[in-house]
Each structure stands twice: as C-alpha cells, then as structure tokens.
Enzyme design. Structure first.
Site, PDB file in Angstrom:
ATOM      1  CB  SER B 155      25.386  72.527  20.393  1.00 20.38           C
ATOM      2  OG  SER B 155      24.238  71.888  20.853  1.00 20.38           O
ATOM      3  CG  ASP B 320      26.591  64.963  18.232  1.00 22.37           C
ATOM      4  OD1 ASP B 320      25.503  64.690  18.790  1.00 22.37           O
ATOM      5  OD2 ASP B 320      26.891  66.115  17.883  1.00 22.37           O
ATOM      6  CG  HIS B 353      25.925  67.337  21.364  1.00 18.73           C
ATOM      7  ND1 HIS B 353      26.045  67.748  20.054  1.00 18.73           N
ATOM      8  CD2 HIS B 353      25.510  68.426  22.068  1.00 18.73           C
ATOM      9  CE1 HIS B 353      25.690  69.029  19.974  1.00 18.73           C
ATOM     10  NE2 HIS B 353      25.369  69.464  21.172  1.00 18.73           N
TER      11      HIS B 353
END
Lengths: 377, 377
Positions: B155, B320, B353
């Site tokens: 991320s 995601d 995610h």
C-alpha cells in the site's frame, strides 16, 4: 429547433390515508394522512391500458421530464421521456411520484406533522421500499389506474420496480429494471451507513431537530461526496479527471489540488441546496432494508414473481460497481428458473452506476423496444 | 508452544537535520530537526549486506513485529517478520521507521514545534513520499547501512518501496512492492479527499488547532470508516457480514441494524484512540501526491529504474479495488520494457486491499523466495 419535450409541467399533490384509516407501515407504525407529489405526462387512453409508472432513484423526484415554469433545467430523465422518445408520451401515460420519506414534495421528516403542527424530524416513521410502493398504488387508484403497461426505474427506482412485481404481480404487463438489485449488499449498506454517520456527526444535525436553526450542511455534503464516488467508476474518473490539477502545480495545502476534488466539493455544495439531511437518512435506510429474498423458494416475493404474467427486462452496466451486473443476473436467473419471459442486457459503458441516467443509444433502444413489445407496436 | 517471535522490542528515536542544516522538503519548505521513531530486529552482519527496510502503510507505524513491554498485541506484520518467518530475523536485519507527517513517534502535525514549544498543527509542512523516503535514508546512514538487501512494503509502504528504487537506484538488491501503485488514481484521491473533508467539517477540528481541547473524533471516525470500505471488498463483505442483523430484526431507527454497520462503528471508534486527525490529513495527502510518472520515458523515476541493478517482485490481489492489479501491471510493464529482472504475482484472494496484511501461504512463499534469492540461499 428545440428538442421535443413534454414542455411545461407542474407537480401535483395527492393525499390519502386520512385518519381514522391511516397507512400501516412495515414497521407497524401508522402514518396518515400521507401526501405524495407526482407528475403525469401524456394521456391515459380510453382502455386505461397505456400507463407507465416511472420510479425515481435515491434523491430523485417526481419531475421526470419537461420544465417547471421558470426553470431552464428539465426533469431528471428528459432524454428518455417525452414525445417520440423511448418512453413516448404520445403513446404512454407516464406517472411518477416522489417516494414517501423523501423531501421533494411527498411527506417525510422535513414535512409538517399535522398532529403537532411542527416538523416531523425523526418522529417521522422509517419507511421501506414496500411502503413506498404501497403509497404509489394508492396514487394510481386515485388516478383511476388499475393496470400498468409497465413499471420502470433505475437504482432505488429499479428496486421499487422489482417490488411492484412482488407486491402486485397481476397488475402490470412489464417490468423494466435498470442498474439495480433485489438485495442491498453489505458494501452498499456500508457506504450508506458511513454517509449517515457523516450527517449524524454534524453537531447541527441535533438528532434531526434542526429545521428552525442551522442545517447540517457540512455532514450532508460529505455524505453526498461519498455517494458520488460510488456513482462513478475508476475508469470514468480516469477519463473525466485523471490526475489533473486545479492550478497546474501542487498547492501543498488542504484546499484541494486535484480536479476530482473540486468536482466532489461542487457536488456536495449543490446537494445541500436541494436535499434534506434527514430525508437522506430515510431513503438510504429504505434501500438498505431492501431484500426480496429471491434465493429462498418460499419467499413471498419469489412466489409472487412465479405468479405474474409480466415480461421482464433487466439492464446493467459493465462499470457499475454499486449494483454490479452479477446482482442483476441473480434476479434474471431466478426469473428464468420460474419460467418467466425475461431479457437481460449488460451495456458496456465506462460511466459507472450513473450510466442509466445518461443518454445512451443502446439503452434507448432497449427501453423503446421493451415498451413497444408490451404495447403491441 | 508459542509462535516464534522477535519477542519484546522497543521503539527508538533518531533526530537529524538540526538547524542550521534542515531538511528541504519537496514543497521547498525547510524542516528541522526531524525525528523518526524506528525499530530494528535481527543483527546487521559484518558485511552490512543483510538489511531489509520495511515501509509501513497509511496509518501504520515502526512496530512491525514482536511485542512492546506489557502489550499482548504484536506488531502489524508479525506473521511475516520474525525468526524463521518469510522475512527471517535470523538472517536479515530488519528496519522500519514511522513516516514523517504521521503521529506514531515521528515528527508530524501532532508533535511539538521546537521553534515555538507548541503543537505544530497545520504549521507542519506538507510532506511527500519522496520526503518520507529521504528521511528513511538519513536513518539508515545513522545505522551505518549504505546498502539494502531489499526494500518492501504494501500500500503506502509499496509506494515508498517503489520510490526507494527511483531515489536510490544503486542502493538495493531487491524491491518487493505489495498491493500498491506508482500513481495514485483519481478514485483513490477522491476517497482520501472525502475522508479529509469529514475531518475538516468537524467543528472540533478548528483548522487543525485542537490539541489543547476536544479532538475531532467524530470526523476522524467517519474518515476511517470510509477507508475501511476500501480496504475490504464486495466479496469479503458478503463472506464476513452478509446482511446479518445485530438484533435479529429491523430496529427501524438509525442506530445500525446490520453487522457491517457495527463493524464500521467499531473500526471508527478504535481508530480515534490511536491516530491523530491532522496526521491523517498529511499521510493521505502524501499518497495523493504520489506519481512516479512512469509512462513518461523522460521521467526521473523511469530513468532511475532503468539504471538500477535491483530485482523486482510485485504482488497484487484479485479483490483489491483500491490499488487494483492493473496498477501493479503498469509498473511491471515499464520494468519489463526497461529490461529489468521483474516477477509479478497476482494472488487470488477475496479479502480486498487488506490481504497483504493477512496470513497467506502464497504471499509467504513469494516473500521468502524473493529475499532468499537475493541473499543467495
């Protein structure tokens, strides 16, 4: 040359369920009198067989087509409803009413409680989509309509459309449900709940009792911005905004560098001018409660669908991630299993959930064809 | 038998850029002194060749693994970092520092401005991911590390990882970037901006100057709830929550009927206990600014990647939708075009995610294999 349009139109009001015979809501609470704002276009034929009921989306209203006196902005589905248009007002008698619980003319938390003479606020009872549809049924009775050529709508309007088939399976020839679902998903509930939390966290909300003071505009604006992200798509945001900057370079502050941020700010600001914060709580909650339970063979909705003679047309859009194609397909699969006459069309479009509101030749063709088929022309 | 763990660990602090030689940020603003909270696990070998830099995600911290004294909750990547684990602290010297602009020990808006003796608030300059990475470079210098076996993170941590390759292309053997992007998309910017608007709409925010009074907890909680929707997926929400009710039937009020609503409320509440609202503004803004401009053949980042001897491994997750697979593929395609040694793995997982934070044998295998390949074992 101007575009063909139904021209200047006016909203009307219909009130029913006067005490001592109130409407009994799904919650068990009695509500009455109940007022609906509605509009009609075209003419009901002598056989009373050409009525098309249009159901609006979450924050929509009864003003589907044409212009209110003095306005230069037409109704929300002007492109689809009018003389010669897919929902052809030269042929069909079109009716749309604002849902109960909303704030666009029908009774809801921002209207006056006749029992107290004060704004309802949170004393207005929560309503469901079945409640909304029952109220519409009363309006049709008032208009002398006992049979519908079709019911149609997108999003929350599509849910009402499916609910119509479940509640009054004998009453329509066709069901045309766009960009919708038979069961609000946990993700869609989550987005609605965060939007509600934004409103309820605004200190001006005051537990819904703000009508005599400052309104919870900041909370409502954030709620709308959340919604707008779900109405677009990753792809459409790339096309519409990309990473374009408002001022050519990073501002290194929190005023909003990107065009997409300005767009959201603008949408938030515009929305608080036209919509009530409490009404937003009510209509989103009605959406969240919606579940026809079609996977269950014994659900009342499924048994009703089994009994209806109506034809069905469902439409989804490839980039709609709020009510994705698989959710339309679930409905289609059940209808097929029930042996119904059902067509399904997934339209490739980058515009996300909003696509059903936008001009689109393929959607026009589907709508025109479906209604024409029902009408025998 | 307890799981192997690095055991009890402690955060340390490093301060650099003391006046008169402050750090010059991307904004042009000078910042100094700059403090970083960091942790290390394992032992730097004599050749100083076994250091692995871990970069944390948006609201993460330096506490990757092990336990702080008195805590029963381990660090955020305990499953992946420790003795015998994929990032094996028996082999590697692992370093992680809290990003500048955050509030987990490094300097940011919630720390004290040494020039005034008061909380920085919005006087703290905005920082970028390149700024965060430059600060990490100073920490490594302090630790005597001039070469990294690998940089890794997911991320926002993955963005830092890619930025490391762009800023210091000669300095590492490997780049392992998970669930990330080289360019923050307009949809991701939109979510961040709505979250920021929620904070800034809270009257307790007071333009960031709230440290001596009531904190904007309600706005921050809503911001976190928005984030949480993007960390999960439609599918994982169906699996985790479905339409399950808290109390078996509809409550017909606004207190939250569904389990998914309780989950979001809980996440919002937990978050305000550990994170600062201003810091949330700063770290999201850094993410939004991130764009390596890799499609541009003349971009400095692309030229740096062309020059690096590092091997690359990228990992994405099918569900995601915050940093979807296509965004990892864009990086992979550029690296391939540049003739780099790059592997890509898309892991099928329903968890959205968040997947990169969860135990997953396939991810463990990829991480272990990639580091082992670099380390020659």
């Amino acid at each position: 040359m101007t575009q063909p349009s139904v021209g200047t139109v006016q909203s009307k009001s219909f009130t029913f369920a006067h005490p001592p015979t109130p409407m009994v809501l799904d919650s068990g609470v009695e509500l009455g009198p109940v007022s609906l704002a509605y509009e009609t276009y075209g003419t009901l034929n002598a056989e009373r067989s050409n009525a098309v009921l249009v159901c609006h989306a979450l924050t929509g209203d009864a003003h589907v087509a044409g212009y209110h006196a003095g306005d230069d902005k037409p109704g929300w589905w002007e492109h689809y409803v009018g003389p010669g248009k897919p929902i052809d007002t030269d042929r069909y008698f079109v009716v749309c009413s604002n849902v109960i619980g909303s704030c666009m003319g029908s009774c809801g938390p921002s209207s006056i409680n006749p029992a107290t003479g004060r704004y309802w606020g949170l004393d207005f009872p929560l309503v469901t989509i079945p409640d909304m549809v029952r109220a519409q049924r009363e309006l049709l009775r008032h208009l002398g309509i006992d049979h519908l050529l079709a019911v149609t709508g997108g999003s929350l309007g599509g849910m009402q459309t499916l609910q119509w088939a479940a509640a009054y399976p004998e009453m329509m020839d066709g069901i045309l449900a766009l960009a919708t679902t038979s069961r609000h998903s946990p993700q869609a509930i989550a987005f609605n709940e965060v939007a509600r939390q934004s409103i309820m966290s605004d200190p001006n909300w005051k537990n819904g009792d703000y009508y005599d003071g400052v309104r919870p505009d900041l909370g409502l604006a954030v709620a709308r911005m959340i919604g707008h992200i779900t109405y677009l798509s990753d792809e459409s945001m790339h096309v519409k905004f990309g990473r374009e900057l408002r001022k050519g370079s990073f501002a290194f502050n929190f005023e909003g560098d990107f065009q997409v941020e300005s767009y959201l700010h603008h949408q938030g600001k515009k929305f608080v001018e036209r919509f009530d914060a409490n009404a937003f709580l009510y209509v989103t909650k009605a959406a969240d409660y919606f579940d026809l339970d079609l996977a269950n063979p014994d659900s009342p909705a499924r048994r009703a669908l089994a009994a209806t003679p109506a034809r069905f047309q469902l439409v989804s859009f490839t980039s709609d991630w709020l009510y994705p194609t698989y959710q339309s397909r679930q409905v289609v699969d059940v209808l097929k299993a029930l042996g119904k006459d059902v067509s399904f069309c997934e339209i490739t479009a980058p515009w996300g959930h909003d696509a059903f509101l936008l001009p689109d030749e393929r959607l026009e063709t589907v709508v025109r064809g479906f209604l024409g088929g029902l009408h025998g022309c």
